[in-house]
Scaffold this motif. Sequence first.
Motif, mmCIF file in Angstrom:
data_model
loop_
_atom_site.group_PDB
_atom_site.id
_atom_site.type_symbol
_atom_site.label_atom_id
_atom_site.label_comp_id
_atom_site.label_asym_id
_atom_site.label_seq_id
_atom_site.Cartn_x
_atom_site.Cartn_y
_atom_site.Cartn_z
ATOM 1 N N ARG A 67 0.871 -1.168 0.000
ATOM 2 C CA ARG A 67 0.000 0.000 0.000
ATOM 3 C C ARG A 67 0.908 1.217 0.000
ATOM 4 N N SER A 68 0.344 2.379 -0.249
ATOM 5 C CA SER A 68 1.185 3.576 -0.296
ATOM 6 C C SER A 68 1.822 3.878 1.053
ATOM 7 N N GLN A 69 1.157 3.504 2.155
ATOM 8 C CA GLN A 69 1.743 3.801 3.463
ATOM 9 C C GLN A 69 2.868 2.841 3.846
ATOM 10 N N ASP A 70 2.970 1.703 3.168
ATOM 11 C CA ASP A 70 3.980 0.718 3.548
ATOM 12 C C ASP A 70 5.404 1.210 3.306
ATOM 13 N N PRO A 71 5.784 1.603 2.082
ATOM 14 C CA PRO A 71 7.152 2.106 1.897
ATOM 15 C C PRO A 71 7.393 3.402 2.651
ATOM 16 N N ALA A 72 6.328 4.196 2.877
ATOM 17 C CA ALA A 72 6.493 5.437 3.629
ATOM 18 C C ALA A 72 6.870 5.159 5.080
ATOM 19 N N GLY A 73 6.456 4.016 5.608
ATOM 20 C CA GLY A 73 6.756 3.692 7.001
ATOM 21 C C GLY A 73 8.018 2.888 7.202
ATOM 22 N N LEU A 74 8.677 2.493 6.110
ATOM 23 C CA LEU A 74 9.867 1.654 6.229
ATOM 24 C C LEU A 74 11.078 2.465 6.679
ATOM 25 N N LEU A 75 11.852 1.874 7.571
ATOM 26 C CA LEU A 75 13.152 2.418 7.943
ATOM 27 C C LEU A 75 14.237 1.572 7.283
ATOM 28 N N THR A 76 15.433 2.140 7.213
ATOM 29 C CA THR A 76 16.544 1.399 6.607
ATOM 30 C C THR A 76 16.758 0.066 7.306
ATOM 31 N N GLY A 77 16.597 0.065 8.631
ATOM 32 C CA GLY A 77 16.782 -1.171 9.388
ATOM 33 C C GLY A 77 15.722 -2.211 9.144
ATOM 34 N N ASP A 78 14.616 -1.825 8.500
ATOM 35 C CA ASP A 78 13.557 -2.790 8.204
ATOM 36 C C ASP A 78 13.837 -3.603 6.946
ATOM 37 N N VAL A 79 14.834 -3.199 6.182
ATOM 38 C CA VAL A 79 15.150 -3.881 4.921
ATOM 39 C C VAL A 79 16.527 -4.524 5.048
ATOM 40 N N THR A 80 16.574 -5.835 4.939
ATOM 41 C CA THR A 80 17.811 -6.589 5.144
ATOM 42 C C THR A 80 18.157 -7.385 3.895
ATOM 43 N N LEU A 81 19.417 -7.294 3.487
ATOM 44 C CA LEU A 81 19.878 -8.081 2.343
ATOM 45 C C LEU A 81 20.143 -9.510 2.787
ATOM 46 N N HIS A 82 19.621 -10.454 2.019
ATOM 47 C CA HIS A 82 19.730 -11.881 2.318
ATOM 48 C C HIS A 82 20.369 -12.545 1.092
ATOM 49 N N PRO A 83 21.060 -13.677 1.263
ATOM 50 C CA PRO A 83 21.651 -14.341 0.094
ATOM 51 C C PRO A 83 20.657 -14.631 -1.034
ATOM 52 N N ARG A 84 19.390 -14.762 -0.673
ATOM 53 C CA ARG A 84 18.402 -15.083 -1.698
ATOM 54 C C ARG A 84 17.531 -13.881 -2.078
ATOM 55 N N GLY A 85 17.796 -12.731 -1.482
ATOM 56 C CA GLY A 85 16.994 -11.562 -1.844
ATOM 57 C C GLY A 85 16.930 -10.534 -0.732
ATOM 58 N N LEU A 86 15.748 -9.971 -0.521
ATOM 59 C CA LEU A 86 15.532 -8.969 0.519
ATOM 60 C C LEU A 86 14.519 -9.483 1.537
ATOM 61 N N LEU A 87 14.741 -9.125 2.791
ATOM 62 C CA LEU A 87 13.751 -9.334 3.844
ATOM 63 C C LEU A 87 13.237 -7.954 4.234
ATOM 64 N N ILE A 88 11.928 -7.751 4.118
ATOM 65 C CA ILE A 88 11.343 -6.451 4.429
ATOM 66 C C ILE A 88 10.334 -6.620 5.553
ATOM 67 N N ASP A 89 10.600 -5.976 6.673
ATOM 68 C CA ASP A 89 9.687 -6.007 7.815
ATOM 69 C C ASP A 89 8.642 -4.916 7.626
ATOM 70 N N VAL A 90 7.431 -5.337 7.339
ATOM 71 C CA VAL A 90 6.357 -4.399 7.016
ATOM 72 C C VAL A 90 5.429 -4.280 8.214
ATOM 73 N N LEU A 91 5.242 -3.065 8.693
ATOM 74 C CA LEU A 91 4.340 -2.811 9.805
ATOM 75 C C LEU A 91 3.490 -1.611 9.439
ATOM 76 N N THR A 92 2.240 -1.851 9.052
ATOM 77 C CA THR A 92 1.366 -0.736 8.682
ATOM 78 C C THR A 92 0.454 -0.328 9.817
ATOM 79 N N GLY A 93 0.199 -1.234 10.777
ATOM 80 C CA GLY A 93 -0.711 -0.894 11.856
ATOM 81 C C GLY A 93 -2.168 -1.043 11.492
ATOM 82 N N LYS A 94 -2.467 -1.503 10.271
ATOM 83 C CA LYS A 94 -3.861 -1.600 9.867
ATOM 84 C C LYS A 94 -4.539 -2.821 10.491
ATOM 85 N N THR A 95 -3.898 -3.985 10.386
ATOM 86 C CA THR A 95 -4.417 -5.191 11.008
ATOM 87 C C THR A 95 -3.243 -6.015 11.499
ATOM 88 N N LYS A 96 -3.554 -7.060 12.270
ATOM 89 C CA LYS A 96 -2.480 -7.917 12.757
ATOM 90 C C LYS A 96 -1.784 -8.633 11.608
#
Length: 369
Positions: A205-234
């Motif tokens: 959603r548009s609010q998802d990348p707006a809420g991301l911090l650098t620490g929420d995005v981690t480089l992994h050998p197979r790609g990216l891990l993105i911790d998404v927290l929008t607060g909309k639902t569990k």
Amino acid sequence: MSTAADIALVPAEHVGGHQRIPAPGAERQALVERWAERHGVDAARRLAEAEDLADAVAAEITPDNTIDTYGKSWRVWTRFCAAAGLPEAEGSRGALVAFVSWMLREGQQNGKGYAPTSASTHLAAAVVGLRERGVTVSGDDQSEARTALEGLAVKLLKTGERRGRGQAVGGDLDGLYAIARACPDTLTGDRDKALVLTGFHYASRSQDPAGLLTGDVTLHPRGLLIDVLTGKTKHSVRTAKIPYSDDPDICPVRAYTAYRTRLAAEHDQGWAAPSAPAFVGIDRWGHITGGMVPDSVTRAITRISTRAGVPVAWTGHSLRIGLASIARRAGRDGIAIADQGGWARHSRSMLGYMQRDDGWDDNAAAGLT
């Protein structure tokens, strides 16, 4: 000795910069008086303080866009009351039914009627606003207004009238390629490319990348891990896994890595801190303006898709629709799609996003006879 009627409620406090939503004064005072009769004045005062704390916590965890909706809907209600000559502080059955009828007929500021979905949102939020101001609105009266709204909406459909923008256009692979090719060789271009390609792959959603911090995005050998927290639902609290793409031209992992590398090289290293925004706003002169907000993400996606010549401009929801549609078309399991996009499994909205191309190839009746 103080009496229950002398008990003053604790003044509104601020928690984390948000002012609490005020509780209905008369109802709260009556509640405090009952507590005083049962438990004594001191206990009643402490219980009142606890209620104010609960109000402050509720305000702290209420998303900003929800608060904005309440404010907008209350202004719609006050415009209706002024037009109809009704008092704002009454939520009777007749007033609520008249409210929905007025919204569908002429409620917008330009004199046009609202779409039924917008009218439904304003009705619900106006009832919240009335109750916050101490007005009693019965569930039966609200239900009757909603029944009237649904019946009037059906009448609009029967007359052939369609309102609202409809579902946003979904992102597609042709659009992703066009966007990737059209991004200029600048920091803004790299940011745009990373914003769209990563957002598509976790159905943002548009609010998802707006809420991301650098620490929420981690480089992994197979790609990216993105911790998404929008607060909309569990279900919005998740770690999305984005693998490398076979085609480097539209690979979200390579695009994000290139963007962050360029950002670190051209600007202060503070933007690489884990607490810094993952996606930054950049003005026309290349200056960083801070972290992106949901509105700026939506505008950016529309601007990016228009620059790429996408036939119908994308919106902030196009990436989310696109992931659901294309993944289903590629035969991905519905539960896997739900987990990637943060939907509840078997979500009705997700199923709605799984659009058919034309209804012929993906047709339940095809090949049965």
